[in-house]
Write an enzyme that holds these catalytic residues in place. Structure first.
Site, PDB file in Angstrom:
ATOM      1  N   GLU A  29       7.017  13.754 -88.461  1.00 21.13           N
ATOM      2  CA  GLU A  29       6.561  12.459 -87.923  1.00 21.13           C
ATOM      3  C   GLU A  29       7.491  11.333 -88.369  1.00 21.13           C
ATOM      4  O   GLU A  29       7.039  10.349 -88.957  1.00 21.13           O
ATOM      5  CB  GLU A  29       5.141  12.152 -88.417  1.00 21.13           C
ATOM      6  CG  GLU A  29       4.081  13.168 -88.044  1.00 21.13           C
ATOM      7  CD  GLU A  29       2.732  12.872 -88.724  1.00 21.13           C
ATOM      8  OE1 GLU A  29       2.666  12.017 -89.630  1.00 21.13           O
ATOM      9  OE2 GLU A  29       1.748  13.517 -88.343  1.00 21.13           O
TER      10      GLU A  29
ATOM     11  N   CYS B 236       5.960 -22.289 -91.896  1.00 19.72           N
ATOM     12  CA  CYS B 236       5.483 -23.097 -93.012  1.00 19.72           C
ATOM     13  C   CYS B 236       4.827 -22.228 -94.079  1.00 19.72           C
ATOM     14  O   CYS B 236       3.598 -22.237 -94.248  1.00 19.72           O
ATOM     15  CB  CYS B 236       4.521 -24.151 -92.499  1.00 19.72           C
ATOM     16  SG  CYS B 236       5.333 -25.186 -91.286  1.00 19.72           S
TER      17      CYS B 236
HETATM   18  C1  LIG Z   1       3.764   5.395 -90.567  1.00 24.22           C
HETATM   19  C2  LIG Z   1       3.533   6.836 -90.451  1.00 24.22           C
HETATM   20  C3  LIG Z   1       4.601   7.707 -90.214  1.00 24.22           C
HETATM   21  C4  LIG Z   1       6.034   7.250 -90.133  1.00 24.22           C
HETATM   22  O1  LIG Z   1       6.525   6.842 -91.379  1.00 24.22           O
HETATM   23  P1  LIG Z   1       8.081   6.531 -91.548  1.00 24.22           P
HETATM   24  O2  LIG Z   1       8.227   6.161 -92.964  1.00 24.22           O
HETATM   25  O3  LIG Z   1       8.403   5.406 -90.630  1.00 24.22           O
HETATM   26  O4  LIG Z   1       8.822   7.782 -91.204  1.00 24.22           O
HETATM   27  C5  LIG Z   1       4.322   9.047 -90.044  1.00 24.22           C
HETATM   28  N1  LIG Z   1       3.046   9.517 -90.119  1.00 24.22           N
HETATM   29  C6  LIG Z   1       2.001   8.702 -90.362  1.00 24.22           C
HETATM   30  C7  LIG Z   1       0.642   9.275 -90.423  1.00 24.22           C
HETATM   31  C8  LIG Z   1       2.200   7.345 -90.531  1.00 24.22           C
HETATM   32  O5  LIG Z   1       1.163   6.549 -90.777  1.00 24.22           O
END
Ligand SMILES: *Cc1c(COP(=O)(O)O)cnc(C)c1O
Length: 414
Positions: free
Chosen positions: A273, A342
């Site tokens: 991910e 601001c």
């Molecule tokens: C934000 C998130 C990611 C991605 O994280 P990165 O640091 O941008 O790679 C992957 N999985 C979940 C569940 C997330 O919340």
């Protein structure tokens, strides 16, 4: 080609001078490079060819339809955290069957929409969420594919605001509770246990937290097998860091090799991910110097981008490299680079040596992730335009907001 490169002293995105983009489209403007996005995706994937895998781009890092569409065309899946992100993925031509749905607060409506769309998997973050998914799936006469997002209690060694795998975080199911909850899930009529998921944080620059987390996950996979619960995919989350300043995150090859080595012989599909790692260094934020304001102890460069455009410095004290984009004859001085908002927290960089005059343009680097996606309208500022460069073409992928857009949903009392 390097995505951001100097040609005749002018900083370019591929073959388009950033100065031309600034003059044509005004500032602040986000500029992304298609080559950078494509090449980065290919580098991430190169260690995975020959393995059953799915790279689910974390939409929240950069939800631009054009960027989602580009990743979809490269074969990516998507990690979403809201129904809104699901709608974006579908609007961008992404395949819902390659979507995983993370997040601690999935509503009835969001679960329903995801089941309707036929997503790949829900990453379930609590016992009550599992109950709710069962209930909604039963109402719809469907079966919901699920993973539990387990919290391995591993320190990602990153900023506390972007660390998610420790016991005291709101994310995921406590490691100790996971086995029991899987057993319950396996009994639920409208739930199909497909996988296991873990995501321990963001901007992680060391390999060991990923390895430690995966070891714990694999221990659980084995314990589940002993209970006759068989895991078909392992989602190792995102979190790989990028170089903003002098960080040295593991390169993709080292990272994927370390993961694949632990999975060898298991015959499971692996999901990733990544968000930041795929887009962070593929974008810059262009801004114009409005005023130079010398002070007794600090010189300020007041620029037309602000914390509402790029929140990371204000939110995490994050560092972004800031450079000029054209040669200058001005004297180099040290500046606080600040926006017009601001708030004293409205800074983009501290103590930067810059040779600049009023009217010059600056590039704020590594702004492709969590830049535009976190932008707001604070101080009734219209959000920036976004441009995606492809070779010698600069395509506007999001027009600059108009001020009237900002209050068109509002009503005064009769
Ligand atoms: C934000 C998130 C990611 C991605 O994280 P990165 O640091 O941008 O790679 C992957 N999985 C979940 C569940 C997330 O919340």
């Amino acid at each position: 080609m390097t995505a951001f490169n100097l040609q005749n002293g002018l900083l370019h995105a591929e073959n388009v001078a950033l100065r031309t983009i600034a003059q044509t489209h005004q500032t602040p403007t986000y500029v992304y490079s298609k080559a950078a996005l494509t090449q980065t995706f290919a580098r991430f994937q190169s260690g995975l060819l020959g393995h059953d895998h799915l790279i689910c781009f974390a939409v929240k890092a950069n939800p631009s339809l054009a960027i989602l569409n580009l990743f979809a065309r490269l074969g990516a899946g998507f990690d979403i955290v809201s129904g809104g992100e699901l709608a974006r993925v579908i609007a961008a031509g992404g395949d819902p069957k390659k979507v995983v749905f993370s997040g601690v607060g999935k509503s009835h409506a969001e679960i329903r929409a995801a089941l309707e769309a036929g997503i790949f998997c829900f990453n379930v973050e609590s016992a009550n969420e599992l109950q709710r998914i069962q209930q909604v799936a039963a109402e719809m006469g469907k079966t919901a594919p699920v993973s539990l997002r387990v919290n391995p209690n591993v320190d990602a060694k990153t900023h506390p605001y972007i660390s998610t795998g420790l016991k005291n975080n709101k994310f995921g199911v406590a490691f100790e509770d996971a086995l029991d909850l899987y057993k319950q899930a396996a009994q639920m009529p409208n739930i199909a246990v497909h996988g296991i998921d873990c995501h321990i944080g963001s901007q992680i620059t060391e390999l060991s937290p990923f390895q430690d987390a995966l070891d714990k996950v694999l221990g659980l996979v084995d314990a589940l097998a002993a209970e006759n619960i068989h895991i078909q995919h392992i989602d190792v989350g995102g979190g790989v860091g990028i170089t903003y300043d002098d960080e040295t995150p593991p390169d993709f090859g080292t990272y994927t090799a370390a993961i694949m080595q632990k999975l060898s012989g298991r015959g499971v599909k692996v999901l990733f991910e990544p968000g930041r790692a795929l887009v962070g260094n593929a974008g810059v934020l262009l801004t114009k110097v409005e005023y130079l304001k010398p002070g007794e102890t600090k010189n300020f460069a007041i620029v037309d981008a602000a914390m509402n455009d790029l929140m990371r410095p204000a939110l995490y004290d994050a560092y972004h490299n800031i450079t000029t984009i054209a040669p200058s004859t001005a004297a180099t001085q040290t500046y606080e680079v600040v926006g017009p908002v601001c708030e004293s927290g409205d800074f983009l960089g501290h103590d930067r040596a810059l040779a600049i005059e009023e009217g010059d343009y600056l590039a704020i680097h590594s702004a492709g992730a969590y830049g535009m996606s976190m932008a707001s309208n604070y101080n009734t500022r219209a959000r920036a335009a976004e441009v995606l460069v492809d070779g010698d073409q600069a395509h506007v992928i999001r027009e600059r907001e108009q001020i009237t857009d900002l209050f068109k949903l509002e009503r005064t009392l009769p």
